[in-house]
Design a protein around this motif. Structure first.
Motif, PDB file in Angstrom:
ATOM      1  N   VAL A 258      41.695  98.190 -21.501  1.00 44.27           N
ATOM      2  CA  VAL A 258      42.501  99.179 -22.218  1.00 44.27           C
ATOM      3  C   VAL A 258      42.777  98.723 -23.646  1.00 44.27           C
ATOM      4  CG1 VAL A 258      44.727 100.357 -22.226  1.00 44.27           C
ATOM      5  CG2 VAL A 258      43.535  99.981 -20.070  1.00 44.27           C
ATOM      6  N   ALA A 259      42.923  97.428 -23.846  1.00 46.09           N
ATOM      7  CA  ALA A 259      43.204  96.919 -25.188  1.00 46.09           C
ATOM      8  C   ALA A 259      42.078  97.198 -26.173  1.00 46.09           C
ATOM      9  CB  ALA A 259      43.477  95.413 -25.122  1.00 46.09           C
ATOM     10  N   ASP A 260      40.870  97.466 -25.650  1.00 41.84           N
ATOM     11  CA  ASP A 260      39.711  97.711 -26.521  1.00 41.84           C
ATOM     12  C   ASP A 260      39.463  99.189 -26.771  1.00 41.84           C
ATOM     13  OD1 ASP A 260      38.616  94.838 -26.615  1.00 41.84           O
ATOM     14  OD2 ASP A 260      38.807  95.219 -24.466  1.00 41.84           O
ATOM     15  N   LEU A 261      40.298 100.080 -26.217  1.00 45.96           N
ATOM     16  CA  LEU A 261      40.035 101.508 -26.361  1.00 45.96           C
ATOM     17  C   LEU A 261      40.188 101.978 -27.801  1.00 45.96           C
ATOM     18  CD1 LEU A 261      41.712 103.042 -23.174  1.00 45.96           C
ATOM     19  CD2 LEU A 261      39.280 102.663 -23.626  1.00 45.96           C
ATOM     20  N   LEU A 282      50.570  99.410 -19.640  1.00 46.30           N
ATOM     21  CA  LEU A 282      49.127  99.197 -19.521  1.00 46.30           C
ATOM     22  C   LEU A 282      48.720  97.762 -19.831  1.00 46.30           C
ATOM     23  CD1 LEU A 282      47.945 102.491 -21.261  1.00 46.30           C
ATOM     24  CD2 LEU A 282      47.812 101.966 -18.823  1.00 46.30           C
ATOM     25  N   ASP A 283      49.683  96.895 -20.118  1.00 46.16           N
ATOM     26  CA  ASP A 283      49.345  95.518 -20.461  1.00 46.16           C
ATOM     27  C   ASP A 283      49.178  94.624 -19.240  1.00 46.16           C
ATOM     28  OD1 ASP A 283      49.367  96.016 -23.159  1.00 46.16           O
ATOM     29  OD2 ASP A 283      51.508  95.601 -23.378  1.00 46.16           O
ATOM     30  N   ALA A 284      49.629  95.080 -18.078  1.00 46.53           N
ATOM     31  CA  ALA A 284      49.601  94.218 -16.897  1.00 46.53           C
ATOM     32  C   ALA A 284      48.791  94.837 -15.774  1.00 46.53           C
ATOM     33  CB  ALA A 284      51.027  93.931 -16.419  1.00 46.53           C
ATOM     34  N   LEU A 285      47.687  95.501 -16.125  1.00 41.13           N
ATOM     35  CA  LEU A 285      46.834  96.094 -15.108  1.00 41.13           C
ATOM     36  C   LEU A 285      45.980  95.017 -14.445  1.00 41.13           C
ATOM     37  CD1 LEU A 285      45.518  99.295 -16.919  1.00 41.13           C
ATOM     38  CD2 LEU A 285      47.343  99.148 -15.223  1.00 41.13           C
ATOM     39  N   PRO A 286      45.616  95.216 -13.186  1.00 39.19           N
ATOM     40  CA  PRO A 286      44.635  94.317 -12.575  1.00 39.19           C
ATOM     41  C   PRO A 286      43.340  94.337 -13.386  1.00 39.19           C
ATOM     42  CG  PRO A 286      45.658  95.703 -10.908  1.00 39.19           C
ATOM     43  CD  PRO A 286      46.105  96.229 -12.240  1.00 39.19           C
ATOM     44  N   PRO A 287      42.679  93.208 -13.531  1.00 40.48           N
ATOM     45  CA  PRO A 287      41.478  93.167 -14.382  1.00 40.48           C
ATOM     46  C   PRO A 287      40.407  94.174 -13.987  1.00 40.48           C
ATOM     47  CG  PRO A 287      42.207  90.954 -13.809  1.00 40.48           C
ATOM     48  CD  PRO A 287      43.063  91.886 -13.013  1.00 40.48           C
ATOM     49  N   ALA A 288      40.197  94.380 -12.671  1.00 47.88           N
ATOM     50  CA  ALA A 288      39.170  95.333 -12.252  1.00 47.88           C
ATOM     51  C   ALA A 288      39.530  96.753 -12.674  1.00 47.88           C
ATOM     52  CB  ALA A 288      38.985  95.259 -10.734  1.00 47.88           C
ATOM     53  N   VAL A 289      40.808  97.121 -12.557  1.00 51.29           N
ATOM     54  CA  VAL A 289      41.254  98.451 -12.980  1.00 51.29           C
ATOM     55  C   VAL A 289      41.195  98.563 -14.498  1.00 51.29           C
ATOM     56  CG1 VAL A 289      43.195 100.060 -12.953  1.00 51.29           C
ATOM     57  CG2 VAL A 289      42.700  98.677 -10.934  1.00 51.29           C
ATOM     58  N   ASP A 290      41.593  97.509 -15.183  1.00 54.48           N
ATOM     59  CA  ASP A 290      41.546  97.486 -16.644  1.00 54.48           C
ATOM     60  C   ASP A 290      40.128  97.749 -17.146  1.00 54.48           C
ATOM     61  OD1 ASP A 290      42.779  97.204 -19.127  1.00 54.48           O
ATOM     62  OD2 ASP A 290      42.246  95.087 -19.256  1.00 54.48           O
ATOM     63  N   VAL A 318      45.369 108.078 -21.104  1.00 50.31           N
ATOM     64  CA  VAL A 318      45.480 107.034 -20.089  1.00 50.31           C
ATOM     65  C   VAL A 318      46.962 106.840 -19.808  1.00 50.31           C
ATOM     66  CG1 VAL A 318      44.959 104.659 -19.437  1.00 50.31           C
ATOM     67  CG2 VAL A 318      43.370 105.928 -20.920  1.00 50.31           C
ATOM     68  N   ALA A 319      47.359 107.105 -18.568  1.00 51.62           N
ATOM     69  CA  ALA A 319      48.772 107.026 -18.199  1.00 51.62           C
ATOM     70  C   ALA A 319      48.930 106.100 -16.999  1.00 51.62           C
ATOM     71  CB  ALA A 319      49.324 108.412 -17.869  1.00 51.62           C
ATOM     72  N   ALA A 320      49.788 105.108 -17.159  1.00 50.00           N
ATOM     73  CA  ALA A 320      50.074 104.172 -16.072  1.00 50.00           C
ATOM     74  C   ALA A 320      51.357 104.589 -15.381  1.00 50.00           C
ATOM     75  CB  ALA A 320      50.193 102.752 -16.611  1.00 50.00           C
ATOM     76  N   GLU A 321      51.251 104.846 -14.090  1.00 47.22           N
ATOM     77  CA  GLU A 321      52.411 105.161 -13.286  1.00 47.22           C
ATOM     78  C   GLU A 321      52.748 103.966 -12.407  1.00 47.22           C
ATOM     79  OE1 GLU A 321      51.435 108.749 -11.249  1.00 47.22           O
ATOM     80  OE2 GLU A 321      51.154 109.904 -13.103  1.00 47.22           O
ATOM     81  N   ARG A 322      53.668 104.177 -11.479  1.00 44.78           N
ATOM     82  CA  ARG A 322      54.124 103.035 -10.688  1.00 44.78           C
ATOM     83  C   ARG A 322      53.022 102.486  -9.797  1.00 44.78           C
ATOM     84  NH1 ARG A 322      59.338 102.999  -6.519  1.00 44.78           N
ATOM     85  NH2 ARG A 322      59.182 100.754  -5.970  1.00 44.78           N
ATOM     86  N   PRO A 376      44.136 103.125  -8.229  1.00 46.28           N
ATOM     87  CA  PRO A 376      45.361 102.474  -7.761  1.00 46.28           C
ATOM     88  C   PRO A 376      45.605 101.177  -8.520  1.00 46.28           C
ATOM     89  CG  PRO A 376      43.585 102.045  -6.234  1.00 46.28           C
ATOM     90  CD  PRO A 376      43.017 102.976  -7.277  1.00 46.28           C
ATOM     91  N   ARG A 377      46.872 100.859  -8.720  1.00 50.77           N
ATOM     92  CA  ARG A 377      47.230  99.588  -9.335  1.00 50.77           C
ATOM     93  C   ARG A 377      48.103  98.826  -8.352  1.00 50.77           C
ATOM     94  NH1 ARG A 377      50.962 100.311 -14.459  1.00 50.77           N
ATOM     95  NH2 ARG A 377      51.097  98.077 -14.120  1.00 50.77           N
ATOM     96  N   THR A 378      47.899  97.516  -8.338  1.00 51.23           N
ATOM     97  CA  THR A 378      48.676  96.686  -7.425  1.00 51.23           C
ATOM     98  C   THR A 378      50.054  96.434  -8.004  1.00 51.23           C
ATOM     99  OG1 THR A 378      47.783  94.692  -8.459  1.00 51.23           O
ATOM    100  CG2 THR A 378      46.628  95.554  -6.539  1.00 51.23           C
ATOM    101  N   ARG A 379      50.939  95.877  -7.168  1.00 47.52           N
ATOM    102  CA  ARG A 379      52.269  95.523  -7.655  1.00 47.52           C
ATOM    103  C   ARG A 379      52.171  94.432  -8.705  1.00 47.52           C
ATOM    104  NH1 ARG A 379      52.966  95.892  -2.092  1.00 47.52           N
ATOM    105  NH2 ARG A 379      52.788  93.625  -1.918  1.00 47.52           N
ATOM    106  N   SER A 380      53.110  94.410  -9.598  1.00 47.79           N
ATOM    107  CA  SER A 380      53.043  93.505 -10.747  1.00 47.79           C
ATOM    108  C   SER A 380      53.059  92.053 -10.336  1.00 47.79           C
ATOM    109  CB  SER A 380      54.217  93.783 -11.692  1.00 47.79           C
ATOM    110  OG  SER A 380      55.453  93.597 -11.003  1.00 47.79           O
ATOM    111  N   GLY A 381      53.520  91.771  -9.115  1.00 42.31           N
ATOM    112  CA  GLY A 381      53.597  90.380  -8.714  1.00 42.31           C
ATOM    113  C   GLY A 381      52.452  89.910  -7.881  1.00 42.31           C
TER     114      GLY A 381
END
Length: 390
Positions: A258-261, A282-290, A318-322, A376-381
């Motif tokens: 996302v940082a390269d968009l 959008l800064d803490a997405l799993p790498p595969a999702v990113d 691009v919208a990041a939800e919970r 899907p995005r995983t939990r931040s932890g």
């Protein structure tokens, strides 16, 4: 070499997912029965008219099973056709017994190489050639017309073989696209997990060294971390080794995200204006999702530049939800009646499916082309690291 080719043909399986019957089958049956009734009523040179009508109806019904039982249908149909010239010789050598509607057997000649296995193609082809030769021998037409008729009989089989080859080639290409996408995703997952697991192993080893004065429980915990991390890294390497092709051990390159968009949307130039909107964490997405988000936008921008007619603007959201990340890309190009759903989007669908998400692509509500993805995005932890903006 010829023997190997024949053996390969003999063992060729049937194409998968052959439809039993579709709407056009009933349309073909209706047209054939109507043509047989009309011909039987109008033609005056038909001998044994009831027999000819029964045979014509029989030949019109048999194509209903041409995909599920191609060899049996060809044998029954051409066995019936073989009786017609013999009956014509016995009854009246110059008067035809059958109806011209019997030409519906050409559909079976097409269906045999299109839907049959290699063994069925060989055996059914022998039946067709034998009956065709019998009809040519017993026919009183000139030699040139006999040759033309024989070529006309075999032409649908050539068309069926060409269609099957094209469909098979496309399916193989799609499978290669899916395999490459799986391999790329596996490499990205491997590079990310390997980095974190390797760090975990190093920290655990350091913890063992520093735990000399700590309670024994801390040492046991560090030993467990080390053991689990080493086993995870070994299993991950084994999985990627099985997925990778031999001789493709290129050095890993950090995937774009996302940082390269913002850099990506500046590349199209002045012809296409890109409206990029980023919303949510959008800064803490799993790498595969990113990486998947970047690939979806990249493929959509590329397709718009190549295929969109009179497109001036591309809207990217691009919208990041919970629990999910939503990606929407649409352009304002003019519709041409031709889709842009090619191999690139096929690979992205495969990637989204492997991540547990979905991707849809098609014409927009008013105009242009639209791509919508939900990942899907995983939990931040749980295994997510912060990715700095570049």
């Amino acid at each position: 070499m010829l023997r190997d080719d024949l053996r390969t043909l003999w063992t060729e399986p049937r194409p998968p997912d052959a439809p039993a019957r579709v709407r056009r089958d009933w349309a073909l049956l209706t047209a054939g029965l109507a043509a047989a009734a009309l011909e039987a009523a109008l033609r005056e040179d038909v001998v044994w008219r009831p027999v000819a009508v029964v045979v014509a109806v029989w030949l019109c019904v048999l194509p209903l099973w041409r995909r599920t039982s191609p060899l049996a249908v060809v044998t029954l149909a051409f066995g019936s056709v073989a009786l017609l010239p013999l009956a014509s010789l016995v009854v009246a050598p110059r008067e035809p017994v059958g109806l011209y509607t019997g030409a519906v057997v050409l559909v079976l000649v097409y269906a045999l190489p299109r839907w049959g296995s290699g063994r069925e193609i060989v055996l059914g082809g022998a039946v067709i050639l034998a009956v065709g030769a019998l009809c040519v021998v017993t026919d009183g037409t000139p030699v040139v017309e006999k040759v033309v008729g024989f070529v006309f009989l075999l032409l649908p089989g050539v068309v069926g073989s060409a269609v099957r080859f094209r469909v098979t080639a496309r399916e193989r290409l799609l499978e290669q696209v899916r395999s490459r996408e799986r391999e790329q995703l596996a490499r990205e997952l491997h590079d990310t997990v390997a980095h974190h697991v390797s760090a975990m192993v190093i920290i655990a080893q350091a913890g063992r060294v520093l735990a000399g004065t700590d309670p024994s429980a801390a040492v046991g915990a560090l030993e467990g971390v080390e053991e689990e991390g080493a086993r995870t890294l070994e299993e991950m390497r084994a999985m990627v080794a099985a997925l990778r092709d031999r001789g493709t051990g290129a050095a890993p390159v950090p995937p774009s995200g996302v940082a390269d968009l913002e850099r990506l949307v500046r590349t199209p130039g002045g012809r296409l204006r890109v409206d990029l909107g980023l919303d949510g964490e959008l800064d803490a997405l799993p790498p595969a999702v990113d990486a998947a988000v970047y690939r979806i936008v990249q493929e959509s921008v590329t397709n718009t530049l190549r295929h969109a007619v009179d497109a001036t603007e591309l809207v990217v959201r691009v919208a990041a939800e919970r629990h999910t990340v939503r990606v929407s890309v649409c352009d304002d190009g003019r519709r041409t009646g031709r889709g842009r759903d090619g191999y690139g989007l096929t690979g992205l669908r495969e990637r989204a499916t492997l991540l547990g998400g979905t991707l849809r692509a098609g014409p927009g509500a008013d105009r242009g082309w639209r791509v919508d993805a939900e990942l899907p995005r995983t939990r931040s932890g749980s295994g997510v690291h912060s990715r700095p903006r570049r």
